[in-house]
Design a protein around this motif. Structure first.
Motif, PDB file in Angstrom:
ATOM      1  N   ASN A  51      39.462  39.743  38.372  1.00  0.00           N
ATOM      2  CA  ASN A  51      38.280  39.282  37.645  1.00  0.00           C
ATOM      3  C   ASN A  51      38.578  38.117  36.719  1.00  0.00           C
ATOM      4  OD1 ASN A  51      36.241  41.007  38.714  1.00  0.00           O
ATOM      5  ND2 ASN A  51      37.265  42.693  37.668  1.00  0.00           N
ATOM      6  N   ASN A  52      39.764  37.505  36.842  1.00  0.00           N
ATOM      7  CA  ASN A  52      40.053  36.346  36.005  1.00  0.00           C
ATOM      8  C   ASN A  52      39.153  35.181  36.429  1.00  0.00           C
ATOM      9  OD1 ASN A  52      41.602  34.161  37.574  1.00  0.00           O
ATOM     10  ND2 ASN A  52      42.793  35.998  38.099  1.00  0.00           N
ATOM     11  N   ILE A  53      38.973  34.236  35.532  1.00  0.00           N
ATOM     12  CA  ILE A  53      38.026  33.144  35.772  1.00  0.00           C
ATOM     13  C   ILE A  53      38.363  32.331  37.020  1.00  0.00           C
ATOM     14  CG2 ILE A  53      39.189  31.521  34.230  1.00  0.00           C
ATOM     15  CD1 ILE A  53      36.330  30.564  33.407  1.00  0.00           C
ATOM     16  N   PHE A  54      39.645  32.142  37.325  1.00  0.00           N
ATOM     17  CA  PHE A  54      40.005  31.354  38.496  1.00  0.00           C
ATOM     18  C   PHE A  54      39.720  32.128  39.789  1.00  0.00           C
ATOM     19  CE2 PHE A  54      43.255  28.973  35.691  1.00  0.00           C
ATOM     20  CZ  PHE A  54      42.229  28.233  35.130  1.00  0.00           C
ATOM     21  N   ALA A  55      39.927  33.433  39.783  1.00  0.00           N
ATOM     22  CA  ALA A  55      39.562  34.249  40.942  1.00  0.00           C
ATOM     23  C   ALA A  55      38.058  34.157  41.184  1.00  0.00           C
ATOM     24  CB  ALA A  55      39.992  35.699  40.735  1.00  0.00           C
ATOM     25  N   LYS A  56      37.283  34.162  40.109  1.00  0.00           N
ATOM     26  CA  LYS A  56      35.821  34.038  40.236  1.00  0.00           C
ATOM     27  C   LYS A  56      35.428  32.660  40.760  1.00  0.00           C
ATOM     28  CE  LYS A  56      34.678  37.496  36.767  1.00  0.00           C
ATOM     29  NZ  LYS A  56      34.019  37.769  35.486  1.00  0.00           N
ATOM     30  N   ILE A  57      36.132  31.618  40.329  1.00  0.00           N
ATOM     31  CA  ILE A  57      35.876  30.270  40.848  1.00  0.00           C
ATOM     32  C   ILE A  57      36.179  30.237  42.345  1.00  0.00           C
ATOM     33  CG2 ILE A  57      36.767  27.891  40.844  1.00  0.00           C
ATOM     34  CD1 ILE A  57      36.916  28.160  37.749  1.00  0.00           C
ATOM     35  N   LEU A  58      37.298  30.833  42.755  1.00  0.00           N
ATOM     36  CA  LEU A  58      37.665  30.841  44.175  1.00  0.00           C
ATOM     37  C   LEU A  58      36.650  31.608  45.027  1.00  0.00           C
ATOM     38  CD1 LEU A  58      41.526  31.299  43.888  1.00  0.00           C
ATOM     39  CD2 LEU A  58      40.301  29.265  44.715  1.00  0.00           C
ATOM     40  N   ARG A  59      35.984  32.608  44.429  1.00  0.00           N
ATOM     41  CA  ARG A  59      34.951  33.367  45.146  1.00  0.00           C
ATOM     42  C   ARG A  59      33.569  32.718  45.011  1.00  0.00           C
ATOM     43  NH1 ARG A  59      37.676  37.925  42.625  1.00  0.00           N
ATOM     44  NH2 ARG A  59      35.958  38.069  41.131  1.00  0.00           N
ATOM     45  N   ASN A  60      33.517  31.526  44.406  1.00  0.00           N
ATOM     46  CA  ASN A  60      32.258  30.805  44.190  1.00  0.00           C
ATOM     47  C   ASN A  60      31.278  31.563  43.302  1.00  0.00           C
ATOM     48  OD1 ASN A  60      32.873  28.456  45.762  1.00  0.00           O
ATOM     49  ND2 ASN A  60      32.643  29.750  47.570  1.00  0.00           N
ATOM     50  N   GLU A  61      31.796  32.404  42.421  1.00  0.00           N
ATOM     51  CA  GLU A  61      30.943  33.106  41.463  1.00  0.00           C
ATOM     52  C   GLU A  61      30.703  32.257  40.222  1.00  0.00           C
ATOM     53  OE1 GLU A  61      32.851  36.855  40.675  1.00  0.00           O
ATOM     54  OE2 GLU A  61      32.790  37.439  42.784  1.00  0.00           O
TER      55      GLU A  61
END
Length: 127
Positions: free
Chosen positions: A8-18
Motif C-alpha cells: 500500500n505504499n504510494i509507489f505501489a499505488k502509482i504502479l497500479r494506476n490508483e
C-alpha cells in the motif's frame, strides 16, 4: 529497523494506476516520473515495477532484465530531462535513500535524479 515491502505504499499505488503521476518514461521493468516536491528544476524518480524495498534488495534480488531495464530507463529519463552530459546538460545528481539512517520515506526502491542547477555539497557534516 528494517523495512518490509508494503503493497500500500504510494509507489505501489502509482504502479497500479490508483494514484496519477507525471510520467517521464516507462518500460516493462521501470517507471520514471516527476517528483511532487521537486528539489531541483528537474527532479525525476525512477522506480522498478517489482517489489523491492531498497537499492541493496534490488541489486541482490532483481533479475538481470529488471536491472538492465531500470538502468536504461534512468538513461532515457536523464536524456529527456536534458540534464545529461550527452544531451547538452550540465550534469545531475542521483540519490537513493535507504533505511532509517538514509531517511527513506517510502519502502519501495526509488532513485532520485536531480539536475538543472548546481546542487551544492553532497552532505553537510553534523556532530
Amino acid at each position: 529497523m528494517a523495512f518490509d515491502y508494503d503493497d500500500n505504499n504510494i509507489f505501489a499505488k502509482i504502479l497500479r494506476n490508483e494514484i496519477p503521476n507525471d510520467t517521464v518514461a516507462e518500460n516493462e521493468h521501470a517507471l520514471a516520473f516527476r517528483d511532487i516536491r521537486p528539489q531541483a528544476p528537474s527532479h525525476v524518480l525512477v522506480i522498478p515495477k517489482g517489489r523491492y524495498v531498497s537499492y541493496d534488495d534490488f541489486a541482490a534480488n532483481a533479475s538481470d532484465a529488471e536491472i538492465v531495464g531500470f538502468t536504461r530507463l534512468c538513461a532515457e529519463a536523464i536524456a529527456k530531462e536534458g540534464v545529461g552530459l550527452d544531451s547538452g546538460g550540465q550534469g545531475f545528481r542521483t540519490v537513493a535513500n535507504t533505511g532509517v539512517h538514509g531517511v527513506q520515506e517510502v519502502p519501495h526502491y526509488h532513485l532520485h535524479i536531480m539536475g538543472g542547477r548546481v546542487m551544492g555539497p553532497m552532505l553537510a557534516l553534523r556532530d
